[in-house]
Design a protein around this motif. Structure first.
Motif, PDB file in Angstrom:
ATOM      1  N   ASP A 231       0.819  -1.221   0.000  1.00  0.00           N
ATOM      2  CA  ASP A 231       0.000   0.000   0.000  1.00  0.00           C
ATOM      3  C   ASP A 231       0.851   1.267   0.000  1.00  0.00           C
ATOM      4  O   ASP A 231       0.600   2.204   0.757  1.00  0.00           O
ATOM      5  N   ARG A 232       1.872   1.295  -0.827  1.00  0.00           N
ATOM      6  CA  ARG A 232       2.790   2.428  -0.847  1.00  0.00           C
ATOM      7  C   ARG A 232       3.134   2.829  -2.270  1.00  0.00           C
ATOM      8  O   ARG A 232       2.938   2.081  -3.210  1.00  0.00           O
ATOM      9  N   VAL A 233       3.712   3.991  -2.371  1.00  0.00           N
ATOM     10  CA  VAL A 233       4.360   4.432  -3.604  1.00  0.00           C
ATOM     11  C   VAL A 233       5.835   4.565  -3.269  1.00  0.00           C
ATOM     12  O   VAL A 233       6.203   5.209  -2.289  1.00  0.00           O
ATOM     13  N   VAL A 234       6.676   3.900  -4.066  1.00  0.00           N
ATOM     14  CA  VAL A 234       8.117   3.923  -3.820  1.00  0.00           C
ATOM     15  C   VAL A 234       8.773   4.787  -4.884  1.00  0.00           C
ATOM     16  O   VAL A 234       8.506   4.640  -6.073  1.00  0.00           O
ATOM     17  N   LEU A 235       9.609   5.711  -4.432  1.00  0.00           N
ATOM     18  CA  LEU A 235      10.329   6.617  -5.316  1.00  0.00           C
ATOM     19  C   LEU A 235      11.778   6.168  -5.384  1.00  0.00           C
ATOM     20  O   LEU A 235      12.392   5.904  -4.347  1.00  0.00           O
ATOM     21  N   TYR A 236      12.307   6.036  -6.595  1.00  0.00           N
ATOM     22  CA  TYR A 236      13.719   5.700  -6.805  1.00  0.00           C
ATOM     23  C   TYR A 236      14.376   6.869  -7.515  1.00  0.00           C
ATOM     24  O   TYR A 236      13.875   7.332  -8.539  1.00  0.00           O
ATOM     25  N   ASN A 237      15.491   7.338  -6.987  1.00  0.00           N
ATOM     26  CA  ASN A 237      16.202   8.460  -7.595  1.00  0.00           C
ATOM     27  C   ASN A 237      17.556   7.996  -8.095  1.00  0.00           C
ATOM     28  O   ASN A 237      18.405   7.564  -7.315  1.00  0.00           O
ATOM     29  N   SER A 238      17.781   8.078  -9.404  1.00  0.00           N
ATOM     30  CA  SER A 238      19.028   7.567  -9.984  1.00  0.00           C
ATOM     31  C   SER A 238      20.214   8.484  -9.746  1.00  0.00           C
ATOM     32  O   SER A 238      21.353   8.061  -9.865  1.00  0.00           O
ATOM     33  N   THR A 239      19.974   9.745  -9.397  1.00  0.00           N
ATOM     34  CA  THR A 239      21.079  10.654  -9.113  1.00  0.00           C
ATOM     35  C   THR A 239      21.700  10.342  -7.756  1.00  0.00           C
ATOM     36  O   THR A 239      22.904  10.178  -7.625  1.00  0.00           O
ATOM     37  N   SER A 240      20.849  10.227  -6.751  1.00  0.00           N
ATOM     38  CA  SER A 240      21.341   9.976  -5.397  1.00  0.00           C
ATOM     39  C   SER A 240      21.461   8.488  -5.093  1.00  0.00           C
ATOM     40  O   SER A 240      22.181   8.102  -4.176  1.00  0.00           O
ATOM     41  N   GLY A 241      20.743   7.652  -5.847  1.00  0.00           N
ATOM     42  CA  GLY A 241      20.732   6.223  -5.561  1.00  0.00           C
ATOM     43  C   GLY A 241      19.825   5.867  -4.395  1.00  0.00           C
ATOM     44  O   GLY A 241      19.767   4.728  -3.964  1.00  0.00           O
ATOM     45  N   LEU A 242      19.118   6.846  -3.867  1.00  0.00           N
ATOM     46  CA  LEU A 242      18.270   6.619  -2.703  1.00  0.00           C
ATOM     47  C   LEU A 242      16.874   6.188  -3.100  1.00  0.00           C
ATOM     48  O   LEU A 242      16.387   6.500  -4.186  1.00  0.00           O
ATOM     49  N   THR A 243      16.231   5.466  -2.190  1.00  0.00           N
ATOM     50  CA  THR A 243      14.819   5.157  -2.341  1.00  0.00           C
ATOM     51  C   THR A 243      14.069   5.873  -1.236  1.00  0.00           C
ATOM     52  O   THR A 243      14.611   6.139  -0.160  1.00  0.00           O
ATOM     53  N   TYR A 244      12.830   6.186  -1.512  1.00  0.00           N
ATOM     54  CA  TYR A 244      11.981   6.816  -0.512  1.00  0.00           C
ATOM     55  C   TYR A 244      10.603   6.204  -0.650  1.00  0.00           C
ATOM     56  O   TYR A 244      10.084   6.072  -1.765  1.00  0.00           O
ATOM     57  N   THR A 245      10.032   5.790   0.454  1.00  0.00           N
ATOM     58  CA  THR A 245       8.714   5.194   0.445  1.00  0.00           C
ATOM     59  C   THR A 245       7.708   6.190   0.981  1.00  0.00           C
ATOM     60  O   THR A 245       7.838   6.657   2.109  1.00  0.00           O
TER      61      THR A 245
END
Length: 182
Positions: free
Chosen positions: A147-161
């Motif tokens: 029940d989430r949206v996961v964000l992946y950022n290729s610049t920082s390599g970080l994920t954020y839920t």
């Protein structure tokens, strides 16, 4: 669903095992684009390559099918994916497909359909459904099971839920560090 050539809207109908199209803006039904006779079983999502080729996720047959959007001709299997649900075409011309079973987003060459790599996984991504690029480096994926949206950022390599109903998964996902050129 996806906007296609000549002001048309293509819609995958999972329960009817077909993809239909409508004219924009009047909503006139223009017919069935593909159905069971084309090997569709549980179509989940559609997208268009830059050349106008229509791609359709067929969930229960574990394939992404390819169609000529002008003639309706089936062009065969674009890629094989365990339970494909969502797909999008990146600005790099590659195709990004969610695999519900492997809890990952797979990247395929937009010309050949050849598998490139697992583009993103983890970070709370459980049963990924839809996927979309917000910009050249930020990918959003809907995670059905968490029940989430996961964000992946290729610049920082970080994920954020983004918050949902389950426990947080702060930064424990993997993501390919790439630059998408347009």
């Amino acid at each position: 669903m996806a906007l296609g050539p000549n002001n048309t809207l293509y819609v995958a109908s999972f329960l009817d095992d077909r993809v239909v199209k409508f004219s924009i803006p009047d909503g006139e039904f223009l017919g069935v684009v593909a159905d069971k006779s084309h090997g569709l079983k549980g179509p989940e999502d559609v997208a268009f390559l830059e050349d106008g080729t229509l791609l359709i996720c067929s969930h229960y047959t574990d394939v992404v099918l390819r169609f000529n959007s002008s003639t309706g001709e089936q062009l065969g299997v674009f890629a094989r994916v365990d339970k494909p649900v969502g797909l999008t075409v990146g600005s790099d011309g590659n195709v990004y497909v969610t695999s519900y079973v492997s809890n990952s987003i797979l990247r395929f060459d937009g010309q050949t359909g050849n598998f490139i790599d697992v583009y993103a996984a983890g970070g709370g991504l459980e049963g990924p459904s839809s996927v979309s690029f917000a910009d050249l480096r930020t990918l959003y994926a809907a995670s059905y099971e968490s029940d989430r949206v996961v964000l992946y950022n290729s610049t920082s390599g970080l994920t954020y839920t983004l918050p949902g109903k389950r426990n947080e998964h702060p930064g424990d996902g993997s993501f390919r560090n790439v630059t998408l050129d347009r």
